[in-house]
Design a protein around this motif. Structure first.
Motif, PDB file in Angstrom:
ATOM      1  N   CYS A  58     -21.147   3.690  -4.116  1.00  0.00           N
ATOM      2  CA  CYS A  58     -21.343   3.671  -5.575  1.00  0.00           C
ATOM      3  C   CYS A  58     -21.278   2.270  -6.168  1.00  0.00           C
ATOM      4  CB  CYS A  58     -20.297   4.548  -6.253  1.00  0.00           C
ATOM      5  SG  CYS A  58     -20.335   6.275  -5.698  1.00  0.00           S
ATOM      6  N   ASP A  59     -21.149   1.260  -5.345  1.00  0.00           N
ATOM      7  CA  ASP A  59     -21.080  -0.131  -5.805  1.00  0.00           C
ATOM      8  C   ASP A  59     -19.982  -0.266  -6.882  1.00  0.00           C
ATOM      9  OD1 ASP A  59     -21.611  -2.804  -5.996  1.00  0.00           O
ATOM     10  OD2 ASP A  59     -23.323  -2.568  -7.357  1.00  0.00           O
ATOM     11  N   ALA A  60     -18.822   0.231  -6.565  1.00  0.00           N
ATOM     12  CA  ALA A  60     -17.691   0.210  -7.503  1.00  0.00           C
ATOM     13  C   ALA A  60     -16.597  -0.689  -6.954  1.00  0.00           C
ATOM     14  CB  ALA A  60     -17.157   1.622  -7.712  1.00  0.00           C
ATOM     15  N   GLU A  61     -15.821  -1.225  -7.895  1.00  0.00           N
ATOM     16  CA  GLU A  61     -14.653  -2.002  -7.494  1.00  0.00           C
ATOM     17  C   GLU A  61     -13.460  -1.058  -7.416  1.00  0.00           C
ATOM     18  OE1 GLU A  61     -15.513  -6.543  -9.050  1.00  0.00           O
ATOM     19  OE2 GLU A  61     -14.192  -5.252 -10.204  1.00  0.00           O
ATOM     20  N   VAL A  62     -12.918  -0.940  -6.229  1.00  0.00           N
ATOM     21  CA  VAL A  62     -11.832   0.011  -5.978  1.00  0.00           C
ATOM     22  C   VAL A  62     -10.646  -0.748  -5.423  1.00  0.00           C
ATOM     23  CG1 VAL A  62     -11.133   2.119  -4.782  1.00  0.00           C
ATOM     24  CG2 VAL A  62     -13.518   1.822  -5.482  1.00  0.00           C
ATOM     25  N   ALA A  63      -9.460  -0.391  -5.900  1.00  0.00           N
ATOM     26  CA  ALA A  63      -8.226  -0.993  -5.396  1.00  0.00           C
ATOM     27  C   ALA A  63      -7.093  -0.014  -5.590  1.00  0.00           C
ATOM     28  CB  ALA A  63      -7.924  -2.304  -6.108  1.00  0.00           C
ATOM     29  N   PHE A  64      -6.162  -0.012  -4.657  1.00  0.00           N
ATOM     30  CA  PHE A  64      -4.959   0.794  -4.829  1.00  0.00           C
ATOM     31  C   PHE A  64      -3.797   0.095  -4.139  1.00  0.00           C
ATOM     32  CE2 PHE A  64      -6.819   2.585  -0.900  1.00  0.00           C
ATOM     33  CZ  PHE A  64      -5.745   2.520  -0.041  1.00  0.00           C
ATOM     34  N   ILE A  65      -2.598   0.423  -4.592  1.00  0.00           N
ATOM     35  CA  ILE A  65      -1.363  -0.148  -4.059  1.00  0.00           C
ATOM     36  C   ILE A  65      -0.428   1.001  -3.738  1.00  0.00           C
ATOM     37  CG2 ILE A  65       0.633  -1.615  -4.548  1.00  0.00           C
ATOM     38  CD1 ILE A  65      -1.127  -3.168  -6.495  1.00  0.00           C
ATOM     39  N   ILE A  66       0.155   0.978  -2.558  1.00  0.00           N
ATOM     40  CA  ILE A  66       1.059   2.037  -2.110  1.00  0.00           C
ATOM     41  C   ILE A  66       2.339   1.394  -1.594  1.00  0.00           C
ATOM     42  CG2 ILE A  66       1.395   3.963  -0.501  1.00  0.00           C
ATOM     43  CD1 ILE A  66      -1.621   4.310  -0.396  1.00  0.00           C
ATOM     44  N   PHE A  67       3.475   1.952  -2.021  1.00  0.00           N
ATOM     45  CA  PHE A  67       4.788   1.594  -1.472  1.00  0.00           C
ATOM     46  C   PHE A  67       5.344   2.815  -0.763  1.00  0.00           C
ATOM     47  CE2 PHE A  67       4.410  -1.621  -4.785  1.00  0.00           C
ATOM     48  CZ  PHE A  67       4.867  -2.756  -4.132  1.00  0.00           C
ATOM     49  N   SER A  68       5.687   2.643   0.498  1.00  0.00           N
ATOM     50  CA  SER A  68       6.259   3.769   1.251  1.00  0.00           C
ATOM     51  C   SER A  68       7.694   4.007   0.791  1.00  0.00           C
ATOM     52  CB  SER A  68       6.230   3.460   2.748  1.00  0.00           C
ATOM     53  OG  SER A  68       7.118   2.368   3.045  1.00  0.00           O
ATOM     54  N   HIS A  69       8.291   5.087   1.289  1.00  0.00           N
ATOM     55  CA  HIS A  69       9.660   5.405   0.888  1.00  0.00           C
ATOM     56  C   HIS A  69      10.643   4.371   1.404  1.00  0.00           C
ATOM     57  CE1 HIS A  69       9.459   6.995   4.988  1.00  0.00           C
ATOM     58  NE2 HIS A  69      10.791   6.988   5.001  1.00  0.00           N
ATOM     59  N   LYS A  70      10.221   3.543   2.405  1.00  0.00           N
ATOM     60  CA  LYS A  70      11.066   2.470   2.901  1.00  0.00           C
ATOM     61  C   LYS A  70      10.804   1.149   2.181  1.00  0.00           C
ATOM     62  CE  LYS A  70      11.595   4.336   7.578  1.00  0.00           C
ATOM     63  NZ  LYS A  70      11.398   4.085   9.027  1.00  0.00           N
ATOM     64  N   GLY A  71       9.846   1.120   1.238  1.00  0.00           N
ATOM     65  CA  GLY A  71       9.554  -0.084   0.483  1.00  0.00           C
ATOM     66  C   GLY A  71       8.444  -0.928   1.055  1.00  0.00           C
ATOM     67  N   THR A  72       7.751  -0.438   2.073  1.00  0.00           N
ATOM     68  CA  THR A  72       6.660  -1.202   2.675  1.00  0.00           C
ATOM     69  C   THR A  72       5.423  -1.120   1.778  1.00  0.00           C
ATOM     70  OG1 THR A  72       7.517  -0.636   4.863  1.00  0.00           O
ATOM     71  CG2 THR A  72       5.276  -1.512   4.752  1.00  0.00           C
ATOM     72  N   LEU A  73       4.755  -2.275   1.581  1.00  0.00           N
ATOM     73  CA  LEU A  73       3.591  -2.357   0.713  1.00  0.00           C
ATOM     74  C   LEU A  73       2.323  -2.162   1.526  1.00  0.00           C
ATOM     75  CD1 LEU A  73       2.113  -3.054  -1.960  1.00  0.00           C
ATOM     76  CD2 LEU A  73       2.296  -5.472  -1.279  1.00  0.00           C
ATOM     77  N   PHE A  74       1.449  -1.279   1.006  1.00  0.00           N
ATOM     78  CA  PHE A  74       0.107  -1.090   1.557  1.00  0.00           C
ATOM     79  C   PHE A  74      -0.864  -1.176   0.381  1.00  0.00           C
ATOM     80  CE2 PHE A  74       3.047   1.255   4.215  1.00  0.00           C
ATOM     81  CZ  PHE A  74       2.700   0.843   5.494  1.00  0.00           C
ATOM     82  N   GLU A  75      -1.934  -1.961   0.560  1.00  0.00           N
ATOM     83  CA  GLU A  75      -2.896  -2.133  -0.510  1.00  0.00           C
ATOM     84  C   GLU A  75      -4.300  -2.165   0.055  1.00  0.00           C
ATOM     85  OE1 GLU A  75      -2.912  -7.013  -0.802  1.00  0.00           O
ATOM     86  OE2 GLU A  75      -1.785  -5.858  -2.281  1.00  0.00           O
ATOM     87  N   PHE A  76      -5.253  -1.881  -0.830  1.00  0.00           N
ATOM     88  CA  PHE A  76      -6.672  -1.942  -0.458  1.00  0.00           C
ATOM     89  C   PHE A  76      -7.436  -2.393  -1.690  1.00  0.00           C
ATOM     90  CE2 PHE A  76     -10.861   0.007  -0.773  1.00  0.00           C
ATOM     91  CZ  PHE A  76     -11.482  -0.468   0.369  1.00  0.00           C
ATOM     92  N   ALA A  77      -8.435  -3.268  -1.467  1.00  0.00           N
ATOM     93  CA  ALA A  77      -9.289  -3.739  -2.546  1.00  0.00           C
ATOM     94  C   ALA A  77     -10.684  -3.948  -1.983  1.00  0.00           C
ATOM     95  CB  ALA A  77      -8.766  -5.036  -3.146  1.00  0.00           C
TER      96      ALA A  77
END
Length: 229
Positions: free
Chosen positions: A39-58
């Motif tokens: 869709c030619d869209a700008e997508v991003a998300f941020i995830i913190f696990s229950h242990k505080g680990t950061l996961f992100e995507f952009a």
């Protein structure tokens, strides 16, 4: 086999919870990538696990997307605030107009109570004004009477206090207690003037002579009859 529905609640088992987190995170990353490419869209998300680990995507630069999001959020907030401000201004204008009308009605009612502008009043309106004035007078007189009673009670209490202080001072000085002065007796009513005895005797003679005179009122036709003495 049909896959059963997963109940939406926290997974108590830590191992199962970690496995599910990893699977769902990978699935979310895949779906976000597909959405950005297809869709030619700008997508991003941020995830913190229950242990505080950061996961992100952009799909592009994360900082650029976050900046764009903040600008859009600020604009949305300004538009919402402007809309809310306009709504508040309209409400204030409406309330102001209502207050002006109420003030005008109160001013007209006040003038009528003061006896002004009664030329356009009907008989019912005049009777209503008269009733309102009567009720107001009753309330004012009742309040005035109550103030008089309170003032009298206050003065009586002050009088009792002063008498007590006076008695205490006289006792300290060795003087006898001061007796209250009795109320002055009313002035005697003067007796009517006595009539002299000569005038009394003359009045009695006049009354007797008046009683002894007989006046005949009968009309007699013919010769007068002879009376024997």
């Amino acid at each position: 086999m049909v896959r059963g529905k997963v109940e939406m609640k926290r997974i108590e088992n830590s191992t199962s919870r970690q496995v599910t987190f990893s699977k769902r995170r990978n699935c979310l990353t895949k779906k976000a990538y597909e959405l950005s490419v297809l869709c030619d869209a700008e997508v991003a998300f941020i995830i913190f696990s229950h242990k505080g680990t950061l996961f992100e995507f952009a799909s592009s630069n994360m900082q650029k997307i976050i900046k764009r999001y903040r600008e859009h959020a600020r604009e949305t907030t300004m538009v919402n605030n402007s809309t809310e401000l306009e709504h508040n201004v309209e409400n204030l204008k409406y309330e102001t107009a209502n207050m002006v009308k109420k003030i005008e009605i109160l001013e007209v009612s006040k003038r009528k109570l003061m006896g002004q502008g009664l030329g356009s009043c009907s008989m019912d309106e005049l009777q209503d004004i008269d009733s309102r004035l009567e009720r107001s007078l009753k309330i004012i007189r009742a309040r005035k009477t109550q103030l008089f009673k309170d003032e009298i009670e206050r003065l009586k209490a002050k009088e009792r206090l002063l008498l007590q202080q006076n008695a205490s001072l006289r006792e300290k000085c060795g003087l006898r207690p001061m007796l209250l002065q009795p109320a002055p007796a009313p002035a005697p009513v003067p007796a009517p003037p006595q009539t002299p005895p000569a005038q009394v005797k003359e009045r009695e003679n006049c009354s007797r002579s008046t009683e002894s005179v007989e006046v005949e009122t009968e009309l007699v036709i013919g010769l007068p009859q002879m009376r024997c003495s």
